[in-house]
Design a protein around this motif. Structure first.
Motif, short mmCIF file in Angstrom:
data_model
loop_
_atom_site.label_atom_id
_atom_site.label_comp_id
_atom_site.label_asym_id
_atom_site.label_seq_id
_atom_site.Cartn_x
_atom_site.Cartn_y
_atom_site.Cartn_z
N VAL A 74 30.42 42.50 38.49
CA VAL A 74 31.31 41.72 39.39
C VAL A 74 32.31 40.92 38.89
CG1 VAL A 74 31.12 40.32 41.45
CG2 VAL A 74 29.63 42.29 41.09
N TYR B 52 40.20 44.58 45.10
CA TYR B 52 39.06 44.29 44.16
C TYR B 52 37.72 44.37 44.69
CZ TYR B 52 35.87 43.07 40.61
OH TYR B 52 35.00 43.00 39.75
N LEU B 53 37.70 43.39 45.89
CA LEU B 53 36.36 43.31 46.54
C LEU B 53 36.01 44.53 47.28
CD1 LEU B 53 36.19 39.50 47.79
CD2 LEU B 53 34.97 40.80 45.88
N THR B 126 43.02 39.41 42.57
CA THR B 126 42.03 39.66 41.66
C THR B 126 42.13 38.82 40.46
OG1 THR B 126 42.48 42.11 42.02
CG2 THR B 126 40.90 41.50 40.05
N LEU B 129 40.91 35.45 41.51
CA LEU B 129 39.39 35.58 41.44
C LEU B 129 38.81 35.20 40.00
CD1 LEU B 129 36.78 36.18 42.81
CD2 LEU B 129 37.09 38.42 42.38
#
Lengths: 117, 187, 334, 310
Positions: A74, B52-53, B126, B129
């Protein structure tokens, strides 16, 4: 749809259509229609019970180690994108994180987790 | 328009497969119904532009649900559902909790004054993040790392039937390890 | 449709004790024609019985025959005469006939009205015994580690590809670990093997290579075996083959430490790798180790070697020991 | 070299066609190797064997084991080819990508993992011991190859500083990633064989368990499983070209042709490896995956991360 995933949807529909077409063609050219319901193959013996029962796997601890280790993905995918910008700090932090997990894996190995027991 | 259609299809699909989890007899089917529900729930993330998530949820949920299937089938009675059975226990209590939760959440949706968006979303979500993880949320990551380490160790300690003393003897000097089935490294 | 005519059939070869000569012919013809050997009835459209089965084996073959979907054909080849013609006939049958009537069922389901093919899921019915669709659910039994787990029964042989003819091993497995194993021998033996020892070694090797998943090496072993039998084998080719397999680390990995027998077992001593090496020595030209009643020793040792093992090693153990039941008189039907 | 751009919407439909062609070529090559090992002549019939086998499976009657879970089994069967084609979506063919997702690498990863669920369902759903054992074997194989596979992907992403496949191809202008990421490349090839349950990683469909997951599938169901396996292998080969071998870059020939040629070469290599090896048993490979492949790929990732810092 403005999302970049519009082609995914299109391809999904196309592929499912192709699979359905394969089933359709098979239904047309098959010599014997329908599904033949048979006993499971058991080397020529009659089966003694249904195979779908509680299936005990001897490697279940591997699954737990995997799930824990897998969680770092992740973080690692976004990390891969920024590492060049953020600099040495990012490398040290991520590999410190991985080293801790690796210690856990080595511990699990020593306990024999990766063997069928 | 297309987005709305997809959203509603996914919403209906997520609920329907979620219901199926409790309606089917087979543990295998229940697990994969749950997986389908998660995939339906992940798709709106893609619609929101959180590529992405969204993809990550699909990736992780597939792996996790396959692992869950293993445990469900190892531990539950009658995993194939060939005998009729029910996944529902304490019908009244669970119904009350479910309805209560739904009412609270639904009321929240309708009553809360949703804030206006301040600022604009970043160009590359992304990347943002990653920056957050390496910057302001570093501590979170480190804590999670230690948590995962603890998970690995405690999972092995609690669940693994044979430890190093079984394998190497009481003085830990026995080589090669005494295992019923040998492995690939170190014999 | 002519689709069946173009394709090569996939053959489920049923070896029968005393049918070795037929089997060798069948396997050679299959190789020359490019017919593939099937791994299970679902994979097959041609069933070839090599030899004359006894009553029990015959019933097992019939049961397997019922598992083949249409189009299907069967060739029972009791003797070595006219093997090619019989295979040709079965092949033609496969391409010509419109197949059998559809919708035959396992007999465990209520007969559908009018024997209609059935595509619905209604074969899962619980009857008053607690059986589902005529079969019980698995029972529990204590396992190796002191747990009580669901137990499945699995029989290896008599109708199984790459399996010694006449051998039947009844297993009880929990997960994929064998808890108990019982060995039986079905059928009557044939005459002694009078071919060159290298061919016998290659025949055994081919079975071992096949269950180890070394598909290309299996093909090569069978080809060399046929050449040795025909007297046209090139010693250099045999040496090259043996050398290459000795070097294969994936093969060594598949066999190392599997089915270890200690001392006093003649050419059975050691693990599967060592037994494989001994065959390779014979292939390369050294004389075989004379073993006195090897087959009986294998049958005695087998259950102990299988119990507690993972299912993946079971086939490797059996193939590496390879009891020669086709010619040996040991162990009448037990 | 011109950068990879997003193709028109219709180019999406080329993905299954190109991938199918590549997969068919791989299957034909496998038949050629078989024929040579058998000592047969390589004829047109041998080359066309995958097609005639397809015809045979289309004609064959479908069968199901009594009381099997046909819904799950069929879902699993269908998911294998579908996931393979979807995984190939992000592969750029020359300088046109059917869809250049911003998270293309993660997308490939996610689609490839679908086979875990698919094979398990296809095995469990048949209500046969062989299928069950095969399905479980594939799961444990997944647990062992997946992390090295992910680290290989992440190494590439680190090298390019992006999860977008076109950026990865652009970053290899001048120096292919295979040159300075050989370990990641090797790990990717290993996992390519593993994710398509081919070659030394075919325990799930091994002959020792009568075909495992495949044991009770016949007719069109079997066709889709086998086709899906070849499509997965082809998709992984094409992806290896984009990730490690500079995508479509090359002299003289057009870029799309270079992609196809390189993919065919990688696929040929994989098929050859597949034919030369015996099956790796999972009771052995689990430990190797965890104690050898993971540390090696991690070291590779570390090296690349340090190089990227400069």
């Amino acid at each position: 749809m403005q999302s970049e995933f519009a082609p995914v949807l299109l391809l999904l529909v196309a592929t499912v259509a192709a699979v359905a077409a394969t089933y359709g063609v098979a239904a047309l050219v098959r010599w014997a229609p329908g599904v033949l319901v048979v006993d499971p193959f058991s080397s020529g013996m009659a089966p003694e019970e249904h195979a779908v029962s509680r299936h005990h796997v001897r490697w279940y601890t591997v699954t737990m180690v995997f799930l824990a280790f897998d969680m770092e993905m992740v973080f690692m995918y976004p990390w891969a994108v920024v590492v060049a910008q953020v600099g040495p700090k990012a490398v040290v932090e991520m590999f410190g994180f991985l080293a801790v997990l690796m210690v856990g894996v080595v511990y699990a190995w020593r306990e024999g987790t990766f063997r069928w027991t | 328009m297309a987005e709305a259609v997809i959203f509603w299809v996914c919403a209906a699909g997520a609920v329907a497969t979620g219901v199926a989890v409790f309606r089917v007899d087979s543990m295998a089917r229940a697990t994969f119904a749950l997986l389908a529900s998660f995939v339906f729930a992940a798709t709106p993330l893609l619609l929101l532009g959180l590529s992405y998530l969204g993809v990550l949820v699909i990736l992780m949920m597939i792996m996790e649900m396959v692992v869950m299937a293993i445990f469900m089938i190892m531990l539950m009675m009658n995993p194939a559902g060939l005998m009729p059975m029910s996944m529902v226990h304490n019908r009244r209590g669970s119904l009350a909790i479910a309805v209560g939760t739904f009412v609270v959440l639904g009321a929240g949706v309708l009553l809360v004054d949703w804030p206006q968006r301040a600022g604009t979303p970043p160009e590359d979500v992304t990347f943002a993040l990653g920056e957050a993880l390496m910057g302001s949320h570093m501590l979170v990551m480190l804590v999670i790392g230690l948590g995962l380490f603890a998970t690995i160790v405690s999972a092995v300690v609690l669940a693994h039937p044979r430890g190093r003393y079984d394998r190497f003897g009481d003085d830990l000097r026995g080589r090669p390890a005494d295992d019923p089935i040998r492995g690939g490294v170190g014999r | 449709m002519d689709l069946m005519r173009w394709s090569t059939p996939r053959v489920l070869v049923v070896p029968v004790r005393a049918g070795r000569a037929v089997r060798l012919d069948v396997e050679r013809l299959m190789r020359e024609r490019g017919w593939e050997s099937a791994a299970s009835p679902a994979d097959a459209d041609l069933l070839v019985v090599c030899g004359t089965p006894d009553a029990d084996t015959g019933a097992a073959v019939d049961r397997v025959w019922n598992l083949l979907g249409s189009p299907r054909a069967r060739a029972d080849i009791p003797v070595r005469h006219g093997v090619a013609e019989r295979l040709d006939r079965a092949r033609a049958e496969l391409g010509d006939r419109p197949g059998r009537p559809s919708g035959r069922t396992s007999g465990r389901r209520r007969p559908a009205p009018g024997d209609r093919p059935d595509d619905s899921d209604d074969d899962t019915r619980t009857d008053h015994d607690g059986d589902v669709a005529g079969l019980p659910m698995a029972e529990r039994a204590p396992d190796r580690d002191g747990l009580t787990l669901d137990r499945l029964h699995l029989t290896l042989g008599p109708v199984l590809p790459d399996w010694p003819a006449g051998l039947v091993v009844r297993l009880a497995v929990q997960g994929d670990v064998v808890q108990t194993a019982a060995v039986e021998v079905w059928g009557e033996p044939g005459g002694r093997w009078d071919g060159p020892p290298a061919a016998a070694a290659l025949d055994s090797l081919a079975r071992l290579l096949s269950v180890c998943g070394a598909a290309t090496a299996t093909r090569r072993a069978r080809r060399l075996r046929d050449e040795v039998l025909a007297g046209s084998a090139d010693p250099a080719a045999l040496n090259r083959f043996a050398r290459r397999l000795r070097r294969s680390w994936t093969l060594r990995w598949a066999t190392d430490g599997v089915g270890r027998l200690d001392g006093r077992h003649g050419d059975l001593t050691g693990d599967a790798t060592q037994r494989c090496r001994r065959w390779l020595d014979v292939v390369a030209g050294s004389p075989p180790v004379p073993g006195e009643d090897r087959t009986a020793a294998v049958l005695t040792a087998l259950p102990g070697l299988l119990e507690g093992q993972e299912l993946a090693t079971v086939r490797v153990v059996v193939a590496s020991l390879d009891p020669d039941l086709e010619s040996s008189g040991t162990g009448a039907t037990s | 070299m011109t950068p990879v751009g997003q193709g028109a919407v219709w180019t999406v439909l080329l993905v299954p066609i190109l991938l199918g062609g590549l997969a068919l070529g791989g299957a034909s090559f496998a038949r050629v190797l078989d024929a040579r090992a058998d000592g047969r002549r390589v004829t047109g019939a041998v080359l066309a064997a995958p097609l005639s086998a397809t015809g045979r499976l289309l004609v064959q009657q479908r069968r199901a084991v009594v009381a099997s879970d046909r819904l799950l089994a069929r879902t699993g069967v269908v998911l294998v080819p579908v996931a393979a084609v979807l995984a190939a979506l992000v592969v750029p063919w020359g300088n046109v990508a059917a869809s250049d997702l911003s998270v293309g690498i993660v997308w490939f990863n996610a689609m490839e993992v679908v086979t875990w669920a698919a094979l398990w369902m296809a095995g469990w759903g048949t209500n046969s011991v062989w299928g069950l054992v095969g399905g479980y074997r594939f799961v444990v194989q997944g647990l062992s190859y997946e992390l090295p596979h992910m680290f290989a992907l992440i190494t590439v992403a680190t090298g390019a500083g992006s999860l977008r496949v076109s950026d990865v191809v652009a970053a290899q202008d001048g120096l292919w990633f295979v040159v300075w990421m050989p370990v990641a490349f090797a790990a990717f090839l290993i996992s390519a064989l593993a994710l398509s349950f081919a070659g030394p990683f075919d325990t799930a469909t091994g002959r020792d368990v009568a075909g495992g997951v495949l044991a009770e599938h016949s007719g069109v169901d079997r066709l889709l499983l086998l086709a899906g396996r070849w499509l997965l292998l082809a998709a992984a080969a094409a992806m290896a070209v984009a990730l490690f071998l500079g995508g479509g870059s090359g002299p003289l020939l057009p870029t799309w042709l270079w992609t196809v040629l390189k993919s065919a070469a990688v696929l040929g290599l994989l098929v050859w490896l597949r034919s030369r090896t015996a099956t790796l048993r999972m009771d052995r490979f689990v430990e190797v995956g965890w104690m050898v492949l993971i540390p090696l790929t991690l070291l590779q990732a570390l090296v690349v991360a340090v190089v990227v810092l400069r």
